[in-house]
Motif scaffolding. Structure first.
Motif, short mmCIF file in Angstrom:
data_model
loop_
_atom_site.label_atom_id
_atom_site.label_comp_id
_atom_site.label_asym_id
_atom_site.label_seq_id
_atom_site.Cartn_x
_atom_site.Cartn_y
_atom_site.Cartn_z
N UNK A 471 0.80 -1.21 0.00
CA UNK A 471 0.00 0.00 0.00
C UNK A 471 0.83 1.25 0.00
N UNK A 472 2.16 1.11 0.28
CA UNK A 472 2.98 2.30 0.27
C UNK A 472 3.27 2.75 -1.14
N UNK A 473 3.02 1.84 -2.18
CA UNK A 473 3.28 2.22 -3.55
C UNK A 473 2.03 2.73 -4.25
N UNK A 474 1.00 2.85 -3.52
CA UNK A 474 -0.22 3.41 -4.12
C UNK A 474 -0.05 4.90 -4.35
N UNK A 475 -0.70 5.41 -5.44
CA UNK A 475 -0.57 6.86 -5.69
C UNK A 475 -1.27 7.65 -4.57
N UNK A 476 -0.78 8.86 -4.41
CA UNK A 476 -1.43 9.68 -3.36
C UNK A 476 -2.87 10.04 -3.75
N UNK A 477 -3.63 10.36 -2.82
CA UNK A 477 -5.03 10.72 -3.15
C UNK A 477 -5.10 12.02 -3.93
N UNK A 478 -6.12 12.09 -4.76
CA UNK A 478 -6.31 13.28 -5.57
C UNK A 478 -6.69 14.46 -4.70
N UNK A 479 -6.10 15.54 -5.06
CA UNK A 479 -6.42 16.78 -4.31
C UNK A 479 -7.26 17.68 -5.19
N UNK A 480 -8.22 18.34 -4.66
CA UNK A 480 -9.06 19.26 -5.48
C UNK A 480 -8.25 20.45 -5.95
#
Length: 485
Positions: A471-480
């Motif tokens: 899970x550390x290689x998951x992309x960061x969450x989208x920011x508005x």
């Protein structure tokens, strides 16, 4: 009105107005102190009886003197005469003794000598300095007012002042050796002579004569007051104590027993009753008979006002006497008997014979006579109850028709409230018992369910991505992002 009429029928205090008039039928007001006569008829009757008594006393004194002389003469003849000189001395001694005895007998039957011993026994008594100073200040003020009044009469005023001063000086010489009845007769004679002279001078103007006589009475009686009011040579003080004791013993007499048409629950009526009591008590502080009569008149008018307010109509004379008796019983005025006697003896007789002052004073005398003779029949009581009330063994039950009905209504209401309270308490106790039973039932049902379906506690569920190690290689969450438009 029906209850009031029933009360009037059972009243034992009703006095016919004709009974207040002189028993000789002259038309003036009588007085129980004068055996029902007015002052004029009483003086005539008293003078006739007094002259008859004096003649009888002198006849008795002369008879005793003759018997004394006869006894002495008989004792003279039986005795021997050893020598002339000793017998002469003995005869002289017996003669002196006989003269002294006869003189003593005559003095004994003389009206003025009957008060000598009592007067001598009280000569050492003197009023307190404070009372003397107060009396002196009042006397000086009355003297100045009298002189100022007489100045308006000019020459007749000087003559009136001269006669009044001479009369007071004459009375001062008579006070020690004459009875109070004789002093009263002297004062009444002076009033009559002065009134006759004033009528001649003012040519029959009775109003001016009455105004002058009021000032004359005030001046004379203020100066004579301390010596003629409740004198020690009479039993007035003893009667005062007896009257006060009698009134205290009648403290249990209620307003209903006397059928008094007064409602003290009304504030205005209560105020009038208090004023009437104050006025009748204030009478003792006055020094002039006319001022004492004025207090009686004020008290009586307050009584009539109290009756008028209670009934909403003018008061009748039939209701006045019972109410006056009630006021006297409540007030227990100090030295009431002495004040009545003082007014009777030294008031200007014209005031007692006619007018409202005479009417109210006559009613007060009737009230006093009623109180002294009050018995069970007068109050519509049984002799047994009357005796128990008088001795303090029992107290009469208060009988207030309106107040009693209100009390009964309140008692009935309280009784109903008590029953309702008991019902509410019973319901509350039943409700409390039901609540306890319901609580126990619910607790039992819950326990039964728990026993039938025991509670199974499972471990908590894991997170959705708890097994993902990458899970550390998951992309960061989208920011508005905000784009400028």
């Amino acid at each position: 009105m029906t209850k009031m009429s029933q009360k009037s029928e059972r009243r034992g205090i009703r006095v016919d107005q004709s009974e207040l008039l002189c028993t000789k039928g002259c038309g003036y007001y009588g007085n129980p102190a004068w055996q029902g006569f007015c002052s004029k008829c009483w003086r005539e009757e008293y003078h006739h009886v007094r002259q008859k008594q004096i003649k009888e006393d002198w006849a008795l004194a002369e008879r005793l003197q003759r018997e004394e002389e006869a006894a002495y003469a008989s004792s003279q003849g039986a005795q021997s005469q050893p020598s002339l000189t000793p017998f002469s001395k003995f005869e002289e001694k017996k003669s002196n003794e006989k003269t002294r005895k006869v003189t003593t007998v005559k003095k004994f039957f003389s009206p003025s000598s009957r008060i000598g011993s009592k007067k001598e026994s009280h000569e050492t008594k003197a009023p307190s300095p404070s009372i003397s100073r107060q009396a002196s200040i009042e006397t000086d003020q009355v003297s100045r007012d009298f002189i100022d009044f007489l100045k308006s009469l000019h020459k007749p005023g000087r003559e009136i002042h001269k006669q009044c001063r001479a009369f007071i000086e004459t009375m001062a010489t008579k006070e020690d050796h004459q009875s109070v009845e004789e002093l009263s007769e002297c004062v009444q004679d002076f009033y009559q002579n002065m009134s006759d002279r004033l009528l001649t001078h003012f040519k029959g103007s009775s109003e001016r004569v009455e105004r002058v006589m009021d000032q004359v009475e005030k001046y004379i009686m203020t100066r004579l007051y301390k010596n003629v009011f409740c004198p020690e040579i009479t039993d007035d003080e003893k009667k005062d104590l007896a009257v006060q004791k009698r009134i205290r013993a009648l403290h249990w007499v209620t307003i209903q027993m006397l059928c008094v048409p007064v409602d003290e629950e009304i504030p205005e009526v209560s105020d009038m009753v208090v004023k009437a009591i104050t006025d009748i008590i204030e009478m003792d502080s006055k020094r002039v008979p006319r001022d004492k009569l004025a207090c009686i008149t004020k008290c009586s008018k307050d009584i009539f006002n109290a009756i008028k307010i209670t009934r909403n109509e003018p008061a009748s004379a039939d209701d006045f006497l019972p109410t006056l008796i009630y006021i006297v019983l409540k007030a227990n005025p100090p030295r009431l008997q002495s004040n009545i006697q003082y007014i009777t003896r030294f008031c200007n007789p014209s005031r007692l014979m006619t007018g409202e002052d005479g009417y109210y004073f006559t009613n007060l005398c009737c009230a006093m006579a009623f109180i002294e003779k009050l018995d069970a029949q007068s109050l519509n009581l049984s002799p047994e109850d009357f005796e128990r009330y008088m001795t303090g063994q029992a107290s009469p039950r208060r009988q207030d028709p309106e107040g009693l009905s209100q009390v009964y209504q309140s008692l009935e209401l309280l009784s109903g409230l008590g029953e309702r309270q008991e019902r509410v308490l019973d319901g509350a106790r039943r409700l409390e018992s039901d609540l306890i039973d319901w609580q126990d039932g619910v607790a039992r049902e819950v326990q039964d369910i728990l026993d039938k379906y025991p509670l199974e506690i499972r471990p908590p569920a894991s997170a959705i991505d708890s097994d993902n190690v990458e899970n550390d290689r998951l992309p960061p969450p989208l920011l508005p992002q905000v784009f400028a438009g």
